[in-house]
Write a protein that holds these residues in place. Structure first.
Motif, PDB file in Angstrom:
ATOM      1  N   GLY A 127      -0.650  -1.869  -3.978  1.00 31.34           N
ATOM      2  CA  GLY A 127      -1.474  -2.947  -3.458  1.00 31.34           C
ATOM      3  C   GLY A 127      -1.610  -4.152  -4.357  1.00 31.34           C
ATOM      4  N   THR A 129       0.861  -1.181   0.000  1.00 36.20           N
ATOM      5  CA  THR A 129       0.000   0.000   0.000  1.00 36.20           C
ATOM      6  C   THR A 129       0.897   1.230   0.000  1.00 36.20           C
ATOM      7  N   GLY A 138      -3.875  -8.969   3.713  1.00 29.93           N
ATOM      8  CA  GLY A 138      -3.644  -8.432   2.379  1.00 29.93           C
ATOM      9  C   GLY A 138      -4.049  -9.390   1.278  1.00 29.93           C
ATOM     10  N   ARG A 141      -7.403  -2.186   6.934  1.00 26.57           N
ATOM     11  CA  ARG A 141      -6.781  -3.442   6.559  1.00 26.57           C
ATOM     12  C   ARG A 141      -7.616  -4.589   7.078  1.00 26.57           C
ATOM     13  N   VAL A 147      -4.898  -4.054  -2.993  1.00 30.58           N
ATOM     14  CA  VAL A 147      -5.075  -3.355  -1.726  1.00 30.58           C
ATOM     15  C   VAL A 147      -5.167  -1.869  -2.041  1.00 30.58           C
TER      16      VAL A 147
END
Length: 746
Positions: free
Chosen positions: A314, A280, A324, A357, A334
């Motif tokens: 991501g 990220t 993730g 998350r 992500v």
């Protein structure tokens, strides 16, 4: 937050050329270790120790303990201090004096830190290189340049490569500038830890595990880090696997992270260029390990993210990024900004998707050791402090697994403008023309809930032509949902229930993409609930109120690998009453009943977050209709009828006059349809005699109507243009297993 005054940096650089100074020159060659160290010892305040061009092969660390000394070389590519053969001392160069300038040389392959200064106020690191020439290795030294317990620190035009902890690290210091520097192939590129007042700007952090870190840790002499500005940097392509030795804090940094803010306050991240970071671009998180420091606050606060340029992110979350993989599978990537939901006053204005998350760990379980994560006096973690472990049981569907995790944790997303459920909307006729005016959802097609908007799931949802549905609720600050043992929970005035409908390109591979068609709102006004359908435009940038409804042609690849297409119906506002009729001319809720919400710990999460008034000790649970592990075929079939039929077919519903009552509480017998002859069914009977003919699903009116697409026959009457084959199969199995009663046979 005030910037560090320019005159501070200017005065520090001025120290590089003291007006009165002797110069002690040291050249490479034999006995270089002794000659260079002697020069550092013999220097007087104001002197310059000048290191000549060439390579210095050193066998021990160097140290300086004299104030107002400049140590300078011929440039970081010309003067090289090599510690490859180092046998003693923890650093290449240790400085423990004030008003020191270090410039124009390189330190290579030190056994410990490259250059460390401790308690060295007004120190300048300028035009330096620190490198471990064998590339990223856990056996490399921890830090490249490492000022600690200092004030007025300037790091300018410094390059660090290969540090096994942080390349450029400033710890427990005050008034710091880090600028014009390059950090590559380190675990952390640049790290500001437990510091007060730092400007980090015009740097490049690339090919690290994590680019730029702003941390605050417990059990240190200086804690409560604050007032840090990260701006005008490039943090890109941080793609090096995390090679930190186990046990280090940075061993938990997900490789592929641009900026991480952990447990710090008053942090401003702006005007940076971020991209090609596999986990990220920006990660905001509370401190997640156990601690005993009662004076430590583990949560971030007053964090502002804005004006940054975001590239791709991501696409390959690191193994340390818990959840993730689920997010990647569910959404294809992500989001560029991720917040773990802890802390306060987290404000994001970057126009990019932002999500909490997905975390299957114990999260903030230990963030408040002093009160053991209970609601005891002195607990500073508030609603973020809880002993919770999420259960992700979304089966094989990654989209559902992702939303299960969100619901279970009750996590929030980045802060946003306040939700627009004001007095005018609650009491008057105000109907915003665009969904975005509510600030309920963010990102393309509104797939990201904003702060205060909570995702939730149902055990058994209503079938809607195989559409994926994403549900959220909003409760106004200071209000709570009232618990009800049966029926729908009591949502207070000002609440909003949100449901988005969409289709994956390929139901077998949700990561290929998802198109959201519409988002429906149910808003609780003082006069009752109102229903508003909003239709998304082609690029997902906005949804517009469509009170008259419409149809949209939709196609997808189904679970069997075959293409399907339907004319998807978005209902008009009057049709909403077809399912949501409260029996008195108004609208009621039908889905969020206690037993249908009891999954994944989401009710408990709502209680911890202060969104529900209480929970009983024993909460009923509706089976998951398509999960054989949740209940028997009979109970799962009853759950299916409860979700798909009972909002009309109950003793008080719109279809009560039929005498066919399919609510969960209904006992066996004719009212449940068993050997029940139809009432005013017309051609909907299909020439059969009983709603349910035990042992004979092929002769049961209920299944005949479920399998019809004729508007005069099909049940439910609204919300479907296709046959739910899996639902039909479940009810067929249930009916086929029913015992036949000979006296009732035709």
């Amino acid at each position: 937050m005030k910037p560090i005054p320019f005159f501070v940096a200017a005065s520090l650089l001025a120290l590089a050329s003291p007006a009165l100074a002797d110069t002690i020159r040291v050249e490479p060659g034999a006995d270089a270790q002794s000659r260079l160290q002697s020069a550092l010892i013999d220097a007087k305040p104001g002197d310059i120790v000048e290191i000549g061009a060439g390579r210095f092969d050193l066998t021990d660390g160097l140290s300086l303990d004299v104030d107002r000394v400049t140590v300078r070389g011929a440039g970081p590519s010309a003067t090289i201090l090599s510690f490859k053969g180092q046998k003693g001392a923890g650093e290449g160069l240790l400085v423990t004096a004030d008003d020191v300038v270090l410039r124009g040389f390189a330190v290579e392959d030190s056994r410990g830190d490259g250059i460390k200064s401790k308690g060295a106020n007004r120190i300048v690191y300028h035009d330096l290189r620190v490198e471990w020439t064998g590339g990223p290795k856990a056996t490399n030294g921890a830090y490249g340049v490492y000022p600690v317990e200092s004030s007025d620190v300037l790091i300018d035009k410094v390059t660090v490569k290969g540090a096994s902890d942080a390349g450029i690290y400033v710890g427990q210091s005050k008034n710091i500038i880090v600028r014009n520097s390059l950090a590559m192939f380190n675990v952390a590129g640049i790290e500001i830890e437990n510091c007060y007042g730092a400007d980090v700007y015009q740097n490049v952090a690339t090919h690290n595990a994590g680019g730029i870190l702003v941390f605050d840790l417990p059990n240190l002499p200086q804690k409560g880090g604050h007032s840090v500005r990260i701006f005008s940097n490039r943090s890109e392509r941080n793609d090096t696997p995390n090679f930190a030795p186990k046990g280090n804090i940075v061993a938990g940094v997900p490789n592929g992270t641009g900026v991480i803010i952990m447990a710090n306050r008053d942090v401003h991240v702006f005007n940076n260029i971020l991209g090609e970071n596999g986990s990220t671009n920006i990660f905001i998180v509370g401190y997640r390990n156990s601690f005993t420091d009662t004076g430590y606050n583990p949560l971030p606060a007053n964090v502002v993210i804005g004006g940054n340029m975001h590239g791709r992110a991501g696409y390959a979350p690191g193994p340390q990024f818990e959840g993730g993989a689920e997010m990647l599978a569910a959404m294809g990537s992500v989001p560029p900004i991720v917040w773990d939901g802890t802390g306060s006053n987290i404000r994001v204005t970057d126009k990019v998707p932002t999500l909490p998350r997905l975390d299957r760990s114990q999260g903030t379980r230990n963030v408040c050791q002093s009160c053991r994560c209970r609601s005891e006096p002195g607990c500073r973690a508030g609603n973020a402090c809880a002993d919770r472990v999420a259960t992700i049981d979304g089966g094989s569907d990654p989209v559902m697994r992702a939303f299960a995790a969100l619901a279970a944790w009750g996590l929030l997303v980045s802060a946003s403008p306040p939700i627009l459920v004001d007095d005018a909307l609650i009491t008057g006729d105000a109907l915003p023309a665009r969904l975005g005016e509510f600030h309920l959802l963010a990102g393309p097609y509104g797939q990201k809930p904003n702060a205060g908007v909570t995702p939730y799931r149902l055990n058994t949802p209503l079938f809607s032509d195989y559409a994926e549905k994403f549900r959220y609720f909003y409760v106004p600050p200071g209000k709570k949902i009232g618990w009800r043992d049966d029926g729908v929970l009591d949502f207070p005035v000002g609440s909003v229930l949100v449901k988005s409908f969409g289709y994956p390109i390929d139901m077998r591979a949700p990561a290929k993409g998802l198109r959201i068609l519409e988002t429906r709102l149910l808003i609780h006004r003082t006069s009752g609930w109102i229903a508003l359908p909003y239709v998304w435009n082609a690029d997902g940038s906005e949804a517009t109120l469509r009170r008259a409804g419409m149809r949209i042609n939709v196609s997808w690849i189904h679970l069997d690998g075959k293409p399907r297409a339907i004319s998807y119906a978005i209902p008009n506002v009057n049709q909403c009453k077809g399912c949501h009729d409260d029996g008195a001319g108004g609208i009621s809720l039908i889905g969020p009943k206690a037993h249908n919400l009891n999954r994944d710990g989401q009710l408990e999460a709502a209680l911890r977050a202060g969104r529900i008034d209480h929970l009983p000790a024993d909460i009923p649970r509706l089976p998951v209709w398509d999960d054989p592990a949740s209940a028997s075929v009979a109970l799962r079939a009853r759950a299916y009828l409860e979700a798909n039929c009972a909002h009309c077919h109950n003793p008080k519903g719109p279809a009560n006059t039929s005498g066919l009552w399919l609510n969960w509480e209904q006992g066996p017998g004719p009212n449940l349809g068993i050997y029940k002859r139809p009432t005013a069914a017309g051609r909907g009977s299909g020439n059969d005699e009983f709603a349910i003919d035990p042992g004979h699903p092929e002769r049961s009116i209920m299944l005949y109507r479920m399998q019809s697409l004729d508007p005069g026959i099909a049940m439910p009457e609204l919300g479907r243009a296709s046959v739910h084959q899996e639902g039909v199969a479940l009810l067929s199995q249930w009916i086929a297993a029913m015992p036949v009663q000979p006296a009732n046979q035709p």
